[in-house]
Design an enzyme around this catalytic site. Structure first.
Site, PDB file in Angstrom:
ATOM      1  N   LYS A   1       0.834  -1.211   0.000  1.00  0.00           N
ATOM      2  CA  LYS A   1       0.000   0.000   0.000  1.00  0.00           C
ATOM      3  C   LYS A   1       0.864   1.255   0.000  1.00  0.00           C
ATOM      4  O   LYS A   1       0.460   2.278  -0.544  1.00  0.00           O
ATOM      5  CB  LYS A   1      -0.961  -0.009   1.184  1.00  0.00           C
ATOM      6  CG  LYS A   1      -2.089  -1.013   1.001  1.00  0.00           C
ATOM      7  CD  LYS A   1      -3.339  -0.669   1.776  1.00  0.00           C
ATOM      8  CE  LYS A   1      -4.455  -1.632   1.435  1.00  0.00           C
ATOM      9  NZ  LYS A   1      -5.602  -1.538   2.334  1.00  0.00           N
TER      10      LYS A   1
ATOM     11  N   LYS B   1      -3.368 -10.622  -6.752  1.00  0.00           N
ATOM     12  CA  LYS B   1      -4.657 -11.073  -6.207  1.00  0.00           C
ATOM     13  C   LYS B   1      -5.801 -10.201  -6.725  1.00  0.00           C
ATOM     14  O   LYS B   1      -5.595  -9.033  -7.057  1.00  0.00           O
ATOM     15  CB  LYS B   1      -4.629 -11.100  -4.682  1.00  0.00           C
ATOM     16  CG  LYS B   1      -4.715  -9.763  -4.040  1.00  0.00           C
ATOM     17  CD  LYS B   1      -5.087  -9.850  -2.548  1.00  0.00           C
ATOM     18  CE  LYS B   1      -5.161  -8.424  -2.033  1.00  0.00           C
ATOM     19  NZ  LYS B   1      -5.662  -8.207  -0.728  1.00  0.00           N
TER      20      LYS B   1
ATOM     21  N   LYS C   1     -10.682  -5.389  -4.859  1.00  0.00           N
ATOM     22  CA  LYS C   1     -11.800  -4.495  -5.153  1.00  0.00           C
ATOM     23  C   LYS C   1     -11.315  -3.089  -5.492  1.00  0.00           C
ATOM     24  O   LYS C   1     -12.051  -2.292  -6.027  1.00  0.00           O
ATOM     25  CB  LYS C   1     -12.794  -4.464  -3.997  1.00  0.00           C
ATOM     26  CG  LYS C   1     -12.208  -4.107  -2.644  1.00  0.00           C
ATOM     27  CD  LYS C   1     -13.247  -4.316  -1.538  1.00  0.00           C
ATOM     28  CE  LYS C   1     -12.588  -4.303  -0.178  1.00  0.00           C
ATOM     29  NZ  LYS C   1     -12.859  -5.427   0.657  1.00  0.00           N
TER      30      LYS C   1
HETATM   31  P1  TYM Z   1     -10.335  -7.157   3.093  1.00  0.00           P
HETATM   32  O1  TYM Z   1     -11.463  -6.206   3.319  1.00  0.00           O
HETATM   33  O2  TYM Z   1      -9.274  -6.758   2.128  1.00  0.00           O
HETATM   34  O3  TYM Z   1     -10.890  -8.542   2.611  1.00  0.00           O
HETATM   35  C1  TYM Z   1     -11.895  -9.238   3.325  1.00  0.00           C
HETATM   36  C2  TYM Z   1     -11.623 -10.728   3.306  1.00  0.00           C
HETATM   37  O4  TYM Z   1     -11.555 -11.203   1.967  1.00  0.00           O
HETATM   38  C3  TYM Z   1     -10.335 -11.915   1.752  1.00  0.00           C
HETATM   39  N1  TYM Z   1      -9.887 -11.666   0.382  1.00  0.00           N
HETATM   40  C4  TYM Z   1      -9.591 -12.630  -0.495  1.00  0.00           C
HETATM   41  N2  TYM Z   1      -9.635 -13.973  -0.410  1.00  0.00           N
HETATM   42  C5  TYM Z   1      -9.286 -14.674  -1.506  1.00  0.00           C
HETATM   43  N3  TYM Z   1      -8.893 -14.116  -2.668  1.00  0.00           N
HETATM   44  C6  TYM Z   1      -8.845 -12.773  -2.818  1.00  0.00           C
HETATM   45  N4  TYM Z   1      -8.464 -12.223  -3.965  1.00  0.00           N
HETATM   46  C7  TYM Z   1      -9.201 -11.962  -1.688  1.00  0.00           C
HETATM   47  N5  TYM Z   1      -9.249 -10.627  -1.482  1.00  0.00           N
HETATM   48  C8  TYM Z   1      -9.673 -10.467  -0.203  1.00  0.00           C
HETATM   49  C9  TYM Z   1      -9.367 -11.308   2.758  1.00  0.00           C
HETATM   50  O5  TYM Z   1      -8.306 -12.177   3.037  1.00  0.00           O
HETATM   51  C10 TYM Z   1     -10.262 -11.070   3.948  1.00  0.00           C
HETATM   52  O6  TYM Z   1     -10.392 -12.228   4.715  1.00  0.00           O
HETATM   53  N6  TYM Z   1      -7.564  -6.394   7.168  1.00  0.00           N
HETATM   54  C11 TYM Z   1      -8.702  -7.107   6.632  1.00  0.00           C
HETATM   55  C12 TYM Z   1      -9.999  -6.811   7.328  1.00  0.00           C
HETATM   56  C13 TYM Z   1      -9.978  -6.971   8.804  1.00  0.00           C
HETATM   57  C14 TYM Z   1     -10.061  -8.214   9.505  1.00  0.00           C
HETATM   58  C15 TYM Z   1     -10.074  -7.849  10.892  1.00  0.00           C
HETATM   59  C16 TYM Z   1     -10.109  -9.545   9.123  1.00  0.00           C
HETATM   60  C17 TYM Z   1      -9.965  -5.979   9.710  1.00  0.00           C
HETATM   61  N7  TYM Z   1     -10.019  -6.504  10.989  1.00  0.00           N
HETATM   62  C18 TYM Z   1     -10.141  -8.833  11.872  1.00  0.00           C
HETATM   63  C19 TYM Z   1     -10.178 -10.522  10.094  1.00  0.00           C
HETATM   64  C20 TYM Z   1     -10.181 -10.165  11.461  1.00  0.00           C
HETATM   65  C21 TYM Z   1      -8.859  -6.741   5.172  1.00  0.00           C
HETATM   66  O7  TYM Z   1      -8.363  -5.731   4.708  1.00  0.00           O
HETATM   67  O8  TYM Z   1      -9.659  -7.564   4.470  1.00  0.00           O
END
Ligand code: TYM
Length: 337
Positions: free
Chosen positions: A117, A199, A202
């Site tokens: 990032k 990956k 969004k």
């Molecule tokens: P975020 O919002 O980027 O994504 C949410 C969840 O989706 C999964 N994910 C994917 N899995 C497979 N392939 C992909 N291309 C892909 N893109 C996203 C992510 O691994 C995630 O599980 N930091 C976290 C959010 C967060 C969180 C937490 C998660 C904040 N606090 C506490 C678990 C526990 C994030 O940015 O996810």
């Protein structure tokens, strides 16, 4: 004393920083849904995480509502699970301050997501971007979570969570539960349809690179047809075939088939046939969610009421952990009179 719960606790979060993608669905949300019976689940729309990169205020507010509605539509059931918005529960920011003092800058600057990032937003490497994982650590630890369902990209943050929890417990005695990640065997890393070594994200500027959970069927079909493949022409998993391997992964995840079975099913068939078949299973998985989404989003009052109930339930748990932490680190308890 907190009552000993019979069910293990599951916790996870998702950022409302764009429309959720097929990657979010397959890697995380689908598992969130299926874990609700066996576990005591708490899920969060993490709007505070989202502002580590610039957001337009009105857009963030709208997307937070939309993400909440989409999670409901994907099967997260407020009768069985807690579903809430992070900024509604002040304890997250409060625990983050304390845990900042038990996390090393070296640990944070090593995080892959921070490095990525920082490169992408070189003009805005703010302190929040570096500190982001500590907020995530706090999310998880506040709820004494046992299991955290995530995609593979979040594994490093989970390892940090375990390290910080263990460090704090060593210093102050048993305070936090040291959580385990739950990463699905298939679909934990869905890749971009245009650059399959990256990956699916969004926030990708190229809309053809990802499938949004709300994409119409014809859009899904078109994006699938445009997906980057290779010139070999056989449907098989191989490191030098990241595009086709990714599509096989998507198909396998959504049908429950093993990748070998997918290879067999499409033996001797061209990429065109295969891509259309992948598009079909994606459309079938998303269409019912899209229909329910529209209903949930139409009733703002009901959404707000669910958010409030969720926050209330979350807060009750979070505040207990926060008080315990405040006591352990030596803050004087405020006696109200
Ligand atoms: P975020 O919002 O980027 O994504 C949410 C969840 O989706 C999964 N994910 C994917 N899995 C497979 N392939 C992909 N291309 C892909 N893109 C996203 C992510 O691994 C995630 O599980 N930091 C976290 C959010 C967060 C969180 C937490 C998660 C904040 N606090 C506490 C678990 C526990 C994030 O940015 O996810």
């Amino acid at each position: 004393m907190e009552q000993k719960e019979a069910k293990k606790r599951v916790y996870s979060g998702i950022q409302p920083s764009g429309m959720l993608t097929l990657g979010n669905y397959i890697g995380a949300v689908r598992n969130w849904d299926s874990m609700q019976d066996e576990y005591d689940c708490i899920y969060c729309v993490v709007d505070q995480h989202a502002i580590t990169v610039r957001q337009d205020a009105a857009t963030l507010r709208r997307r937070t509502m939309e993400t909440y509605a989409l999670l409901l539509a994907a099967g997260i059931d407020p009768k069985r699970s807690i579903l809430y918005v992070q900024s509604h529960v002040p304890a997250h920011a409060m625990l983050t301050w304390v845990l900042n003092c038990f996390t090393y800058v070296g640990e944070l600057s090593r995080m892959t997501q921070f490095k990525d990032k920082s490169e992408k937003h070189a003009d805005n490497i703010n302190a929040g971007l570096l500190d982001y994982p500590v907020l995530m650590v706090s999310d998880i630890l506040l709820y004494r979570s046992d299991l955290v369902p995530i995609g593979a990209d979040q594994k490093q943050h989970l390892e940090l969570t375990r390290d910080v929890a263990a460090r704090f417990n060593n210093l102050f005695g048993d305070t936090f539960v040291v959580p385990e990640p739950y990463i699905g065997k298939v679909g934990a890393r869905i890749m971009s349809l245009q650059e399959p070594e990256k990956k699916m994200s969004k926030s990708d500027e190229n809309v053809n690179a990802f499938i949004a959970m709300l994409d119409e069927p014809d859009v899904i079909r078109r994006k699938m047809r445009r997906a980057v493949t290779d010139s070999e022409g056989t449907v098989r998993v191989a490191p030098e075939k990241p595009g086709i391997s990714n599509l096989i992964g998507i198909y396998a995840a959504l049908t429950g088939l093993a990748t070998e079975a997918v290879e067999k099913e499409f033996e001797g068939k061209g990429y065109g046939v295969f891509k259309d078949a992948v598009a079909d299973v994606v459309v079938d998985a998303l269409a019912p969610i899209q229909a329910r989404y529209k209903e949930f989003l139409a009733d703002k009052k009901a959404l707000e009421a669910m958010m409030d109930d969720g926050a209330r339930a979350a807060e009750a748990i979070a505040n207990r952990t926060l008080s315990k932490v405040y006591r352990k680190v030596g803050f004087v308890e405020r006696k109200r009179h």
